[in-house]
Motif scaffolding. Sequence first.
Motif, PDB file in Angstrom:
ATOM      1  N   GLU A   1       8.280  56.133  28.898  1.00  0.00           N
ATOM      2  CA  GLU A   1       7.039  55.448  29.518  1.00  0.00           C
ATOM      3  C   GLU A   1       6.078  56.410  29.101  1.00  0.00           C
ATOM      4  O   GLU A   1       4.812  55.705  28.499  1.00  0.00           O
ATOM      5  N   ARG A   2       6.027  57.622  29.316  1.00  0.00           N
ATOM      6  CA  ARG A   2       4.810  58.546  29.391  1.00  0.00           C
ATOM      7  C   ARG A   2       4.795  58.336  27.751  1.00  0.00           C
ATOM      8  O   ARG A   2       3.401  58.476  27.630  1.00  0.00           O
ATOM      9  N   ALA A   3       4.975  59.034  27.297  1.00  0.00           N
ATOM     10  CA  ALA A   3       5.112  58.819  25.240  1.00  0.00           C
ATOM     11  C   ALA A   3       4.604  58.031  25.154  1.00  0.00           C
ATOM     12  O   ALA A   3       3.299  58.136  24.464  1.00  0.00           O
ATOM     13  N   LEU A   4       5.525  56.913  25.208  1.00  0.00           N
ATOM     14  CA  LEU A   4       4.157  55.498  24.757  1.00  0.00           C
ATOM     15  C   LEU A   4       2.744  55.640  25.327  1.00  0.00           C
ATOM     16  O   LEU A   4       1.753  55.107  24.404  1.00  0.00           O
ATOM     17  N   GLU A   5       2.675  55.183  26.628  1.00  0.00           N
ATOM     18  CA  GLU A   5       1.844  55.867  27.319  1.00  0.00           C
ATOM     19  C   GLU A   5       0.416  56.960  26.821  1.00  0.00           C
ATOM     20  O   GLU A   5      -0.444  55.999  26.685  1.00  0.00           O
ATOM     21  N   TRP A   6       1.614  58.046  26.385  1.00  0.00           N
ATOM     22  CA  TRP A   6       0.033  58.813  25.606  1.00  0.00           C
ATOM     23  C   TRP A   6       0.227  58.884  24.110  1.00  0.00           C
ATOM     24  O   TRP A   6      -1.152  59.784  23.587  1.00  0.00           O
ATOM     25  N   ASN A   7       0.939  57.607  23.634  1.00  0.00           N
ATOM     26  CA  ASN A   7       0.526  57.487  21.773  1.00  0.00           C
ATOM     27  C   ASN A   7      -0.811  56.466  21.542  1.00  0.00           C
ATOM     28  O   ASN A   7      -0.518  56.271  22.323  1.00  0.00           O
ATOM     29  N   VAL A   8      -1.508  57.070  20.714  1.00  0.00           N
ATOM     30  CA  VAL A   8      -2.660  56.304  20.752  1.00  0.00           C
ATOM     31  C   VAL A   8      -2.934  55.136  20.007  1.00  0.00           C
ATOM     32  O   VAL A   8      -3.315  54.266  20.037  1.00  0.00           O
ATOM     33  N   LEU A   9      -0.997  54.992  18.771  1.00  0.00           N
ATOM     34  CA  LEU A   9      -0.674  53.888  18.176  1.00  0.00           C
ATOM     35  C   LEU A   9      -0.392  53.109  18.792  1.00  0.00           C
ATOM     36  O   LEU A   9      -0.052  52.163  18.005  1.00  0.00           O
ATOM     37  N   VAL A  10       0.126  53.509  19.785  1.00  0.00           N
ATOM     38  CA  VAL A  10       1.100  52.162  20.978  1.00  0.00           C
ATOM     39  C   VAL A  10       0.427  51.244  21.583  1.00  0.00           C
ATOM     40  O   VAL A  10      -0.612  52.092  22.609  1.00  0.00           O
ATOM     41  N   PRO A  11       0.216  49.937  22.059  1.00  0.00           N
ATOM     42  CA  PRO A  11      -0.659  49.697  22.612  1.00  0.00           C
ATOM     43  C   PRO A  11      -0.192  49.002  24.088  1.00  0.00           C
ATOM     44  O   PRO A  11       1.404  49.543  24.124  1.00  0.00           O
ATOM     45  N   ASP A  12      -1.688  49.707  24.991  1.00  0.00           N
ATOM     46  CA  ASP A  12      -0.711  49.741  25.909  1.00  0.00           C
ATOM     47  C   ASP A  12       0.316  49.068  26.579  1.00  0.00           C
ATOM     48  O   ASP A  12      -0.736  47.722  26.679  1.00  0.00           O
ATOM     49  N   GLY A  13       1.198  48.874  27.339  1.00  0.00           N
ATOM     50  CA  GLY A  13       2.179  47.545  28.285  1.00  0.00           C
ATOM     51  C   GLY A  13       2.583  47.251  27.083  1.00  0.00           C
ATOM     52  O   GLY A  13       3.023  46.215  28.408  1.00  0.00           O
ATOM     53  N   ARG A  14       2.612  47.429  26.262  1.00  0.00           N
ATOM     54  CA  ARG A  14       3.387  46.138  25.480  1.00  0.00           C
ATOM     55  C   ARG A  14       4.599  46.342  24.686  1.00  0.00           C
ATOM     56  O   ARG A  14       5.203  45.314  24.293  1.00  0.00           O
ATOM     57  N   ILE A  15       5.031  47.972  25.209  1.00  0.00           N
ATOM     58  CA  ILE A  15       6.299  48.038  24.632  1.00  0.00           C
ATOM     59  C   ILE A  15       6.816  48.941  26.017  1.00  0.00           C
ATOM     60  O   ILE A  15       6.126  49.742  26.878  1.00  0.00           O
ATOM     61  N   ARG A  16       8.757  48.014  26.266  1.00  0.00           N
ATOM     62  CA  ARG A  16       9.490  48.453  27.362  1.00  0.00           C
ATOM     63  C   ARG A  16      10.080  49.245  27.166  1.00  0.00           C
ATOM     64  O   ARG A  16      11.298  48.862  26.287  1.00  0.00           O
ATOM     65  N   PRO A  17      10.394  50.583  27.554  1.00  0.00           N
ATOM     66  CA  PRO A  17      11.582  51.127  27.199  1.00  0.00           C
ATOM     67  C   PRO A  17      12.540  50.821  28.296  1.00  0.00           C
ATOM     68  O   PRO A  17      12.838  50.572  29.508  1.00  0.00           O
ATOM     69  N   MET A  18      14.294  50.383  27.740  1.00  0.00           N
ATOM     70  CA  MET A  18      15.169  50.697  28.735  1.00  0.00           C
ATOM     71  C   MET A  18      16.646  51.919  27.909  1.00  0.00           C
ATOM     72  O   MET A  18      16.645  52.205  26.822  1.00  0.00           O
TER      73      MET A  18
END
Length: 191
Positions: free
Chosen positions: A87-104
């Motif tokens: 979740e943090r890695a996705l949040e900190w990656n500028v190329l990944v839109p906020d809140g659009r991808i959910r890790p499981m």
Amino acid sequence: MKTDTQLRDDVEAELSWDPAFKASDIGVIVKDGVVTLTGHLSSHAEKYAAERAVQRVHGVKAVAVEMTVKLPFGNERTDADIAMAAERALEWNVLVPDGRIRPMVEKGWLTLQGEVEWGYQRSAAEGAVRDLMGVTGVSNLVKVKPKLSPADVEKKIHDALSRQADRDAVQGAAWATPGVSVVVNDLLVDA
């Protein structure tokens, strides 16, 4: 065309050349141009790097990955720890839109779900989590769904055509329009 023996030698040489993993941990079997990789690696990052190395070898028709990730003692992480790190890695990656991808996460295997507008965002999400400690594999189930309708795409191309006069510029304008996946250039230029 390479024989299976030549192809195996080339694959083993490529694996030995790449410093991202220990080639001695990987077994290589080749039959009819299909390369099977076996063995145990200590991280998903190493496994991914080995798969990419084999795909670089000319003559490889397909790759069967029978390698497993066996985390070294001390590198194990709970699924909750991996999920939080993802979740943090996705949040900190500028190329990944906020809140659009959910890790499981289940037993170290990380699955990404959600929707993005662009293919590069889907790839960036996977890249952001692939090398996290404790991850044993990644399934990228993120869907790419552009927001533009075909009518919007057509309008954007027409607008670009009105600004640009030559054939190459027209093709470039079509390729640069969000939502376009194929361009067939049948334009004729009258002199």
